[in-house]
Design an enzyme around this catalytic site. Sequence first.
Site, PDB file in Angstrom:
ATOM      1  N   ALA A   1       0.830  -1.206   0.000  1.00 18.92           N
ATOM      2  CA  ALA A   1       0.000   0.000   0.000  1.00 18.92           C
ATOM      3  C   ALA A   1       0.860   1.250   0.000  1.00 18.92           C
ATOM      4  O   ALA A   1       0.592   2.207  -0.741  1.00 18.92           O
ATOM      5  CB  ALA A   1      -0.936  -0.010   1.202  1.00 18.92           C
TER       6      ALA A   1
ATOM      7  N   ASN B   1       5.780  -6.525   6.149  1.00 18.88           N
ATOM      8  CA  ASN B   1       5.201  -7.838   5.858  1.00 18.88           C
ATOM      9  C   ASN B   1       5.124  -8.123   4.374  1.00 18.88           C
ATOM     10  O   ASN B   1       5.127  -9.286   3.953  1.00 18.88           O
ATOM     11  CB  ASN B   1       3.782  -7.934   6.442  1.00 18.88           C
ATOM     12  CG  ASN B   1       3.778  -8.198   7.932  1.00 18.88           C
ATOM     13  OD1 ASN B   1       4.730  -8.724   8.480  1.00 18.88           O
ATOM     14  ND2 ASN B   1       2.706  -7.816   8.589  1.00 18.88           N
TER      15      ASN B   1
ATOM     16  N   GLY C   1       3.735 -13.929   0.187  1.00 21.77           N
ATOM     17  CA  GLY C   1       3.939 -14.896  -0.883  1.00 21.77           C
ATOM     18  C   GLY C   1       3.916 -14.330  -2.290  1.00 21.77           C
ATOM     19  O   GLY C   1       4.124 -15.075  -3.255  1.00 21.77           O
ATOM     20  N   GLY C   2       3.641 -13.028  -2.432  1.00 17.78           N
ATOM     21  CA  GLY C   2       3.682 -12.406  -3.754  1.00 17.78           C
ATOM     22  C   GLY C   2       2.543 -12.801  -4.669  1.00 17.78           C
ATOM     23  O   GLY C   2       2.666 -12.723  -5.895  1.00 17.78           O
TER      24      GLY C   2
ATOM     25  N   ARG D   1      -9.963 -19.062   4.230  1.00 17.97           N
ATOM     26  CA  ARG D   1      -8.957 -19.237   5.276  1.00 17.97           C
ATOM     27  C   ARG D   1      -9.571 -19.438   6.661  1.00 17.97           C
ATOM     28  O   ARG D   1      -9.067 -20.242   7.452  1.00 17.97           O
ATOM     29  CB  ARG D   1      -8.015 -18.032   5.287  1.00 17.97           C
ATOM     30  CG  ARG D   1      -7.062 -18.021   4.113  1.00 17.97           C
ATOM     31  CD  ARG D   1      -6.187 -16.790   4.126  1.00 17.97           C
ATOM     32  NE  ARG D   1      -5.132 -16.885   3.117  1.00 17.97           N
ATOM     33  CZ  ARG D   1      -4.243 -15.928   2.875  1.00 17.97           C
ATOM     34  NH1 ARG D   1      -4.284 -14.805   3.569  1.00 17.97           N
ATOM     35  NH2 ARG D   1      -3.322 -16.096   1.946  1.00 17.97           N
TER      36      ARG D   1
ATOM     37  N   GLU E   1      -3.645  -2.762   4.919  1.00 19.67           N
ATOM     38  CA  GLU E   1      -4.045  -3.430   6.148  1.00 19.67           C
ATOM     39  C   GLU E   1      -4.285  -2.476   7.302  1.00 19.67           C
ATOM     40  O   GLU E   1      -4.906  -2.847   8.304  1.00 19.67           O
ATOM     41  CB  GLU E   1      -2.981  -4.472   6.540  1.00 19.67           C
ATOM     42  CG  GLU E   1      -3.436  -5.465   7.593  1.00 19.67           C
ATOM     43  CD  GLU E   1      -2.359  -6.481   7.953  1.00 19.67           C
ATOM     44  OE1 GLU E   1      -2.597  -7.302   8.859  1.00 19.67           O
ATOM     45  OE2 GLU E   1      -1.270  -6.458   7.327  1.00 19.67           O
TER      46      GLU E   1
END
Length: 517
Positions: free
Chosen positions: A58, A85, A90-91, A337, A476
């Site tokens: 971001a 982070n 994981g990209g 998740r 986030e």
Amino acid sequence: MSEKQEFNHSRRTILKGGMAIAATSLGAVVTGTAVASPATPESFDEVVDVIVVGSGFAGMSAALQAREGGASVMVIDKMPVFGGNSTINGGAMAVAGSALQKQAGIQDDVNVMVQDMLKAGRGMNDVEMLKLVCDGTAESCEWLIGHGVQWKPFVQHFGGHSIQRVLQTVESSGAGIIRPMIKVAREQGIDMRNQVKMEGFIQDDKGRVIGLQVREGYYFPKEKTGKIRRFGARKGVIMATGGFGNDVEYRMMQMPELNHELDSTNHAGATSEALKQMMLIGANPIHLDQIQLGPWSSPDEKGFGTASQFATIATYPHGIVVDVRTGERFFNELADRKARADAIMTRRDENGAPVYPVGFTNAAGAAKAQTLGWGMKYNVIKKADTLEELAQIYGMPADKLKAQVERWNDAVKNRTDKEFGRPMQEAILLEEGPWYAARMWPKVHYCMGGVKVNTRSEVLHLVTNKPIPGLYAAGEATGGIHGASRLGACAVAEGVVTGRNAGRMCASEKGIDLKLS
């Protein structure tokens, strides 16, 4: 007491966790301990148009977009290394309508992605912000390519998504996004400052955020290190400070069960002080108790480790997860998740201790798992030539394990999982070894909560629900987009799209005159 003093006093209301909304006077600095009025409140050590706090997806997207909008930009990060982070992420980015989807003949639509995220979020999502993110993924994917990001030449299927829409960097890491963006940022003259910790906001007499008080030369986590300086922002401040997944004390205030016994995938600096600073000047916190556990982690290593990529790329789309006591599946491996993490966390013995499930696949299923070799080297991922050997390694009943694999293969042949309703687009037959497996247990991964923003990425006030002038947030650090659970690969999508949105909006503001000291 004067009318102005009475007004300021009335604003001091208690927030969650003992925080307060502190009134500000001209040039006042709001910190966690006091409201201080410097001797020369109208002057700053340095002044730029836009200050971005945080250098992840971001933050870097906001900085680049603001710079492309003609603004002078400074990025500050409290840590010694940029990226937070995002660098160890994981990209993977969920994209609705990507060129790679079209090449593969995969039909996707923004509305389908919105519905997938609403379902995962249990309907708690901020729908307008959710639409903004999903609608911006395809264009932002191309924007990233234009800034040097390289994607693998295939599309993946992550849990909770109804179809394949996930792209991943060739590095299988968020560093494959952050490094190119930092390179471009420096080329474009963006002032990148690490080891600079935000101490508090500086506001004018109308409550507009006009800058920050910081500690320059800060050494995390030594709170009193560094020199106090004052940075001015003519157009605004963009908060892209991430979540608080590694702030155990604060996350336990929201969810007491997320205690010291539960590991986190977050970097050490993922703490709550920036969120608290926004709350101190009236930002409205939302969904702080919605904290996601990553269901692909292993208890046999710290942080993200090697098992996370193995589980995401190999086990979940191409293998199965079983309870070691029964050798049988117990959930849909491609559910969202929250559903997966909740299911795994139920595997406990009579004393409440974890009974770690095992996720496994064969060589064909693990063909694209880049961390396989490292996982085997560190004994996190284990290899077995036969199912009998696999059962022996993990103490599973071999007969029941073999029967489960046979049932799974029948499901693959029929393209229907009658046991748990798993999507079967990438399911494969598990008929031949060798087998690769890892133990699994969730870790604290992502904060769905943060401050509430509008579709201009302006931070909204707790009482008035109006924008706090000069204050923007993205990624986030904000809350509401994901509701109760974030789908995999949507952190990059959110970070890049909302970061660009914040950068664009902030750069378009009419700047105010600020003086240098």
